[in-house]
Design a protein around this motif. Sequence first.
Motif, PDB file in Angstrom:
ATOM      1  N   UNK A 132       0.745  -1.181  -0.162  1.00 51.57           N
ATOM      2  CA  UNK A 132      -0.004   0.065   0.028  1.00 51.57           C
ATOM      3  C   UNK A 132       0.854   1.339  -0.206  1.00 51.57           C
ATOM      4  N   UNK A 133       0.449   2.357  -0.967  1.00 54.57           N
ATOM      5  CA  UNK A 133       1.632   3.488  -0.733  1.00 54.57           C
ATOM      6  C   UNK A 133       1.272   4.252   0.449  1.00 54.57           C
ATOM      7  N   UNK A 134       2.106   4.851   1.015  1.00 51.87           N
ATOM      8  CA  UNK A 134       2.079   5.771   2.102  1.00 51.87           C
ATOM      9  C   UNK A 134       1.442   7.026   1.446  1.00 51.87           C
ATOM     10  N   UNK A 135       0.619   7.751   2.238  1.00 50.88           N
ATOM     11  CA  UNK A 135      -0.173   9.031   1.833  1.00 50.88           C
ATOM     12  C   UNK A 135       0.628  10.035   2.642  1.00 50.88           C
ATOM     13  N   UNK A 136       0.372  11.237   1.707  1.00 47.76           N
ATOM     14  CA  UNK A 136       0.999  12.308   2.556  1.00 47.76           C
ATOM     15  C   UNK A 136       0.391  12.885   3.758  1.00 47.76           C
TER      16      UNK A 136
END
Lengths: 267, 385
Positions: free
Chosen positions: B12-16
């Motif tokens: 899962x891509x990390x969110x800003x």
Amino acid sequence: MATENAVSAEEIKVNAAKMHISDTDVAIDIIAMHKWYGEFHVLKDINLKVMRGERIVICGPSGSGKSTMIRCINRLEEHQKGKIIVDGKELTNDLKKIDEVRREVGMVFQHFNLFPHLTILENCTLAPIWVRKTPKKQAEEIAMHFLTRVKIPEQANKYPGQLSGGQQQRVAIARSLCMNPRIMLFDEPTSALDPEMIKEVLETMVGLAEEGMTMLCVTHEMGFARKVANRVIFMDQGQIVEQNTPAEFFDHPRHERTKLFLSQILH
Amino acid sequence: MQEHDTSWVRTEMALSQQAPAGVRGLGAWIRKNLIASTGDTILTIVGIVLVAMILPQIINWAFINAQWTGTDRTFCATVAQGGIQPDGWSGACWAFVNAKFGQFMFGRYPIDERWRPILVAVLFVVLLVPLLIPRVPRKGLNAILFFLVLPIVAFILLTGGVFGLLHVETPLWGGLLVTLSLSFVGIAVSLPIGIVLALGRRSKMPIVKTLCVVFIETVRGIPLITVLFMASVMLPLFLPAGVTFDKLLRALIGVSLFAAAYMAEVVRGGLQAIPKGQYEGADSLGLGYWQKMGLIVLPQALKLVIPGIVNTFIGMFKDTSLVYIIGMFDLLGVVKLHFSDANWATPQTARSGLVFAAFVFWLFCFGMSRYSMFTERRLDTSYKR
């Protein structure tokens, strides 16, 4: 009789051509030229005749006077003895004549020497506008033509500081070409460049050579010398030690110093 | 031994996210800049205490307690001193500045003719402002109007004597009028002369070089007061009998030449910073000496020494005060002259007058300084990678 006549006519033509060569087809004639820096004798007895359209590569160890010699040709350095005749004009203290010679002789430097406060286009149009009195619009057209030739027309409105070394050197070549020179001098044009950028500059120079520009080039790019030079000149200790066609020069060097030099740089 | 598995894949891509509260906002700024260490904290406290001690007094004196209006000294004197202020009062006497404002600006210039310097000032501003704003077109015409036409028009307007204008002798001039006239001419003349001197000093021609070196070193080695004295007292001795020079003109020449010598050294510093390759690049293209200097070398050299040039301008602007020594009254001179006015003599008069003079000088110098910084940034074409 008829054939004899034809032959003699041919001969006359050839002779005329030879006469022509000896008169106007000499681009640069250096005769017994010496130069001193104070007490230090940097150039000793330099004799060199360059024909129009000739491409000459000058090589030699550092400190051998290659750059100094080439810089004497447009009087960035003064010689103290002998003669230098460029395009039929002898270089003396006559400032007007020096400027005349410089107008016809383009020079490309190791460190480009672009003018950092002017855009690329302004760098290229400055001399045509102020020296040749070309109208601004026309000068810009000429500049764009040569910038296109060196493949960077899209950089025209940037400043030199924004370009890579290879691009800057190509601009420097275009800037010289804008003056429509009859002779081009290159003073180690690729020595300050990253390996990847050397190729793009050399390609530009090869293109120029193919068009028949008279070129004198101080360089250590032996591949370039083999490919385009008519003549390779080897200098050491302020004198010309050997000169020959590239094939002969590289394959059968005659002077001991030349052999040593070539063995050091060719692996 | 268990083998360590180094292969990994993100599912899962990390969110800003926002930065943590501790590193943003006012609190973080204070922690970082004001109280980062014991030393910082002490300095901050000392600084705040100093400001707290001084600033209220200044504000009190200059604004709250100040006397803004009034017609004579009684408004700025305490009861004990014969005035209307309560005993122990201390405030600026702006009424004095107010009453003398015309004198401070124009000196003894006839009151009915004051529209002339005002008109010159208006023309000056109207021509200067578009010259300073890079976007405004027609810089060439503007510069010609400003540097060639304006001085002539100003000269005619200010001195008069033609076109039915009353002749106003320069000894009547004074105040800011003299300060600005001297400064403008000094600035406009000293820069070009300074450039020529700097080029001359670097010239290969021995006589030109010697002349420039002698001039620069002589003038720089003499105090401005001496130069002004010489211009005012000694110059007439060298002139043929009957030939006289206006005193203001003599001061102008003195100030301009003095500033030019300093300017020459500033410009020379810039010239020396230009790499040899630039000269050679210009030479190789066949540019003549003046083209090379004017198009390649000087634009770069002057850009480098803008701070030094403006420094010299500012120094000269303030040095014009020294003309009081030859009996002329610039802004400071006029202000000082009016201290002795019996109608206004109070303990606050001198302070108020000096603060006013200082403020006017500061205003002009600060303006020059800010504009030079703006120009430096505008002309910066070096792109740092």
